[in-house]
Design a protein around this motif. Structure first.
Motif, mmCIF file in Angstrom:
data_model
loop_
_atom_site.group_PDB
_atom_site.id
_atom_site.type_symbol
_atom_site.label_atom_id
_atom_site.label_comp_id
_atom_site.label_asym_id
_atom_site.label_seq_id
_atom_site.Cartn_x
_atom_site.Cartn_y
_atom_site.Cartn_z
ATOM 1 N N ASN A 47 37.894 42.240 44.220
ATOM 2 C CA ASN A 47 37.516 42.322 45.576
ATOM 3 C C ASN A 47 36.126 42.000 45.822
ATOM 4 O O ASN A 47 35.765 41.026 46.833
ATOM 5 N N ALA A 48 35.325 42.016 44.806
ATOM 6 C CA ALA A 48 33.782 41.626 44.810
ATOM 7 C C ALA A 48 33.926 40.062 44.723
ATOM 8 O O ALA A 48 33.063 39.307 45.420
ATOM 9 N N VAL A 49 34.633 39.387 44.054
ATOM 10 C CA VAL A 49 34.934 38.091 43.940
ATOM 11 C C VAL A 49 35.257 37.209 45.441
ATOM 12 O O VAL A 49 34.804 36.449 45.902
ATOM 13 N N MET A 50 36.373 38.087 45.891
ATOM 14 C CA MET A 50 36.886 37.685 47.313
ATOM 15 C C MET A 50 35.938 37.715 48.270
ATOM 16 O O MET A 50 35.722 36.770 49.148
ATOM 17 N N ILE A 51 35.141 38.820 48.256
ATOM 18 C CA ILE A 51 34.075 39.041 49.303
ATOM 19 C C ILE A 51 32.781 37.923 49.130
ATOM 20 O O ILE A 51 32.557 37.280 50.107
ATOM 21 N N TYR A 52 32.672 37.752 47.713
ATOM 22 C CA TYR A 52 31.511 36.794 47.583
ATOM 23 C C TYR A 52 32.058 35.176 48.332
ATOM 24 O O TYR A 52 31.385 34.338 48.786
ATOM 25 N N ILE A 53 33.204 34.858 47.771
ATOM 26 C CA ILE A 53 33.801 33.649 48.228
ATOM 27 C C ILE A 53 34.058 33.384 49.787
ATOM 28 O O ILE A 53 33.610 32.486 50.311
ATOM 29 N N ILE A 54 34.378 34.561 50.364
ATOM 30 C CA ILE A 54 34.566 34.465 51.705
ATOM 31 C C ILE A 54 33.278 34.444 52.703
ATOM 32 O O ILE A 54 33.375 33.737 53.780
ATOM 33 N N CYS A 324 45.219 34.595 44.997
ATOM 34 C CA CYS A 324 45.077 33.473 43.975
ATOM 35 C C CYS A 324 46.313 33.097 43.701
ATOM 36 O O CYS A 324 46.877 31.834 43.391
ATOM 37 N N CYS A 325 47.632 33.916 43.847
ATOM 38 C CA CYS A 325 49.219 33.298 43.758
ATOM 39 C C CYS A 325 49.592 32.537 44.824
ATOM 40 O O CYS A 325 50.202 31.617 44.527
ATOM 41 N N LYS A 326 49.068 32.934 45.964
ATOM 42 C CA LYS A 326 49.852 32.471 47.217
ATOM 43 C C LYS A 326 49.099 31.340 48.071
ATOM 44 O O LYS A 326 49.766 30.762 48.818
ATOM 45 N N ASP A 327 47.675 31.279 47.785
ATOM 46 C CA ASP A 327 46.686 30.446 48.496
ATOM 47 C C ASP A 327 46.121 29.346 47.880
ATOM 48 O O ASP A 327 45.257 29.585 47.051
ATOM 49 N N GLN A 328 46.705 28.236 48.008
ATOM 50 C CA GLN A 328 46.200 27.085 47.263
ATOM 51 C C GLN A 328 44.660 26.846 47.401
ATOM 52 O O GLN A 328 43.708 26.697 46.296
ATOM 53 N N LYS A 329 43.992 26.983 48.587
ATOM 54 C CA LYS A 329 42.810 26.747 48.967
ATOM 55 C C LYS A 329 41.837 27.845 48.344
ATOM 56 O O LYS A 329 40.800 27.605 47.616
ATOM 57 N N PHE A 330 42.339 29.045 48.459
ATOM 58 C CA PHE A 330 41.536 30.167 47.893
ATOM 59 C C PHE A 330 41.301 30.038 46.245
ATOM 60 O O PHE A 330 40.573 30.014 45.602
ATOM 61 N N ARG A 331 42.620 29.345 45.723
ATOM 62 C CA ARG A 331 42.678 29.210 44.150
ATOM 63 C C ARG A 331 41.909 28.108 43.694
ATOM 64 O O ARG A 331 41.117 28.312 42.904
ATOM 65 N N ASP A 332 41.705 27.101 44.501
ATOM 66 C CA ASP A 332 40.918 25.983 44.182
ATOM 67 C C ASP A 332 39.289 26.552 44.236
ATOM 68 O O ASP A 332 38.494 26.115 43.328
ATOM 69 N N VAL A 333 38.998 27.281 45.376
ATOM 70 C CA VAL A 333 37.573 27.735 45.273
ATOM 71 C C VAL A 333 37.297 28.638 44.072
ATOM 72 O O VAL A 333 36.167 28.361 43.331
ATOM 73 N N VAL A 334 38.236 29.521 43.751
ATOM 74 C CA VAL A 334 37.884 30.557 42.767
ATOM 75 C C VAL A 334 37.928 29.572 41.184
ATOM 76 O O VAL A 334 37.010 29.944 40.599
ATOM 77 N N SER A 335 38.465 28.522 41.098
ATOM 78 C CA SER A 335 38.586 27.742 39.872
ATOM 79 C C SER A 335 37.205 26.871 39.890
ATOM 80 O O SER A 335 36.754 26.781 38.886
ATOM 81 N N GLN A 336 36.969 26.570 41.041
ATOM 82 C CA GLN A 336 35.623 25.756 41.109
ATOM 83 C C GLN A 336 34.661 26.704 40.687
ATOM 84 O O GLN A 336 33.554 26.301 39.864
ATOM 85 N N CYS A 337 34.281 27.783 41.273
ATOM 86 C CA CYS A 337 33.404 28.815 41.032
ATOM 87 C C CYS A 337 33.498 29.258 39.595
ATOM 88 O O CYS A 337 32.494 29.356 38.893
ATOM 89 N N LEU A 338 34.454 29.188 38.757
ATOM 90 C CA LEU A 338 34.626 29.536 37.374
ATOM 91 C C LEU A 338 34.145 28.422 36.570
ATOM 92 O O LEU A 338 33.356 28.643 35.718
ATOM 93 N N LYS A 339 34.370 27.485 37.163
ATOM 94 C CA LYS A 339 33.745 26.035 36.464
ATOM 95 C C LYS A 339 32.196 25.985 36.535
ATOM 96 O O LYS A 339 31.614 25.504 35.410
ATOM 97 N N ASN A 340 31.642 26.313 37.678
ATOM 98 C CA ASN A 340 30.289 26.487 37.804
ATOM 99 C C ASN A 340 29.601 27.484 36.899
ATOM 100 O O ASN A 340 28.473 27.166 36.417
ATOM 101 N N VAL A 341 30.229 28.421 36.740
ATOM 102 C CA VAL A 341 29.764 29.514 35.864
ATOM 103 C C VAL A 341 29.762 29.370 34.360
ATOM 104 O O VAL A 341 28.994 29.407 33.488
ATOM 105 N N PHE A 342 30.886 28.740 33.952
ATOM 106 C CA PHE A 342 31.149 28.562 32.592
ATOM 107 C C PHE A 342 31.107 27.256 31.984
ATOM 108 O O PHE A 342 31.004 27.092 30.735
ATOM 109 N N CYS A 343 30.770 26.340 32.807
ATOM 110 C CA CYS A 343 30.758 24.746 32.344
ATOM 111 C C CYS A 343 29.273 24.239 32.607
ATOM 112 O O CYS A 343 28.641 24.771 33.445
#
Length: 343
Positions: A47-54, A324-343
């Motif tokens: 939920n915290a991740v979702m709040i940050y993304i939104i 994450c399972c049903k919304d492609q745009k949200f999933r893309d943003v989560v994936s990009q955020c993870l890349k920014n953190v770990f890459c």
């Protein structure tokens, strides 16, 4: 001979009662003591991740939907945290159970119910907003609609649950305990521990009947009925519109995608709240027949209550996974955020 048979029968009954209590203890430990914190910690983090993304990324959500989904995420997270305090920690620590829980019950239970009510009616609000987006796409809502809905939900939740703050009080209960005296002799001494006790209001038959009926209809049957009707209507509209997807604008396709995600949120809500609705139905049938609901509260109902608590926490923790399972745009943003953190 007869006394021997009676004693044997009493022993069997006592053993059966002990077995039931042990079974309830095990179920409550694993459901409330283990599963709720495990599921809840994942849910609050998601939920915290979702709040940050939104709040920080444009994922194509309308303003009203953003406001409602943020309220839903916050209320769900607070429900999880408060439930861990009141249901989980007492299962994990006896010290916490006897020293902290009694002081929490009169206050945390009503606050938890307030945020659960907010969560329930915010889910209804989100469903109504999606109904407008899918079934009335050209109808424009006032820009302050979201604020008015949020104020209305909070005001209603607080008004509905204010009496719950008057249902319990803390009293000192005396008990005997063993202690070593100055001469190292084992002696029995009297001591007191704080315990939550139902007030006269909570034990009043009229109040019990009214609160049970209000809880059943306002917090369960009405929201479940509204969500079922809205879910069916939205789902039918999605199926009809998906046939002519190529002729729709990108904004309409995005609304359709978000509405499809909502159907899963509503479905999970209906399943997870079904046990709590069943418990309220049992209490309702008891009070309308002028019976004490405690008469129905055996070992099986205690286990069902623990299952209900766990399912509600599961419901409060699944929005992130569903998106994450049903919304492609949200999933893309989560994936990009993870890349920014770990890459």
């Amino acid at each position: 001979m007869e006394n021997t048979i009676e004693d044997s029968s009493m022993d069997d009954e006592m053993k059966e009662e002990i077995r039931k209590h042990q079974l309830v203890f095990v179920w409550k430990f694993w459901l409330e003591g283990v599963l709720i914190p495990a599921i809840g910690s994942i849910g609050v983090s998601g939920n915290a991740v979702m709040i940050y993304i939104i709040l920080n990324h444009d994922i194509g959500l309308k303003r009203l939907f953003r406001q409602l989904i943020l309220l839903l995420l916050v209320s769900d997270s607070l429900c999880v945290i408060l439930s861990v305090l009141i249901f989980s920690l007492p299962r994990l620590s006896y010290n916490y159970h006897i020293t902290v829980t009694p002081f929490l019950v009169p206050y945390i239970l009503p606050i938890d119910e307030i945020f659960l009510t907010v969560s329930v009616y915010t889910t209804v609000g989100v469903a109504v907003e999606r109904w407008f987006s899918v079934c009335r796409p050209h109808q424009q809502l006032h820009e302050k609609t979201g604020l008015l809905i949020i104020i209305g939900i909070f005001s209603g939740a607080i008004a509905l649950n204010i009496p719950r703050f008057l249902e319990y009080r803390i009293v000192d209960q005396m008990y005997s305990t063993r202690k070593m005296d100055a001469e190292s002799n084992l002696v029995f001494v009297n001591a007191t521990i704080p315990v939550p006790e139902p007030t006269d209001l909570r034990k009043d038959p009229t109040y019990s009947k009214v609160s049970t009926i209000v809880s059943l209809f306002v917090l369960h049957l009405i929201p479940l009925l509204l969500l079922t009707v809205l879910y069916k209507t939205i789902y039918s509209a999605i199926r009809a519109r998906s046939i002519r997807l190529s002729s729709m604008t990108s904004r309409q396709r995005r609304d359709l995608s978000v509405a499809a995600t909502l159907t899963f949120i509503v479905f999970v809500f209906l399943v997870c709240h079904s046990f709590k609705c069943f418990i309220n139905l049992v209490e309702f049938f008891a009070v309308v027949q002028n019976e004490d609901p405690d008469n129905y509260w055996g070992a099986s109902m205690n286990v069902i209550t623990a299952v209900s608590h766990t399912l509600i926490i599961l419901n409060c923790s699944t929005n992130f996974v569903i998106y994450c399972c049903k919304d492609q745009k949200f999933r893309d943003v989560v994936s990009q955020c993870l890349k920014n953190v770990f890459c």
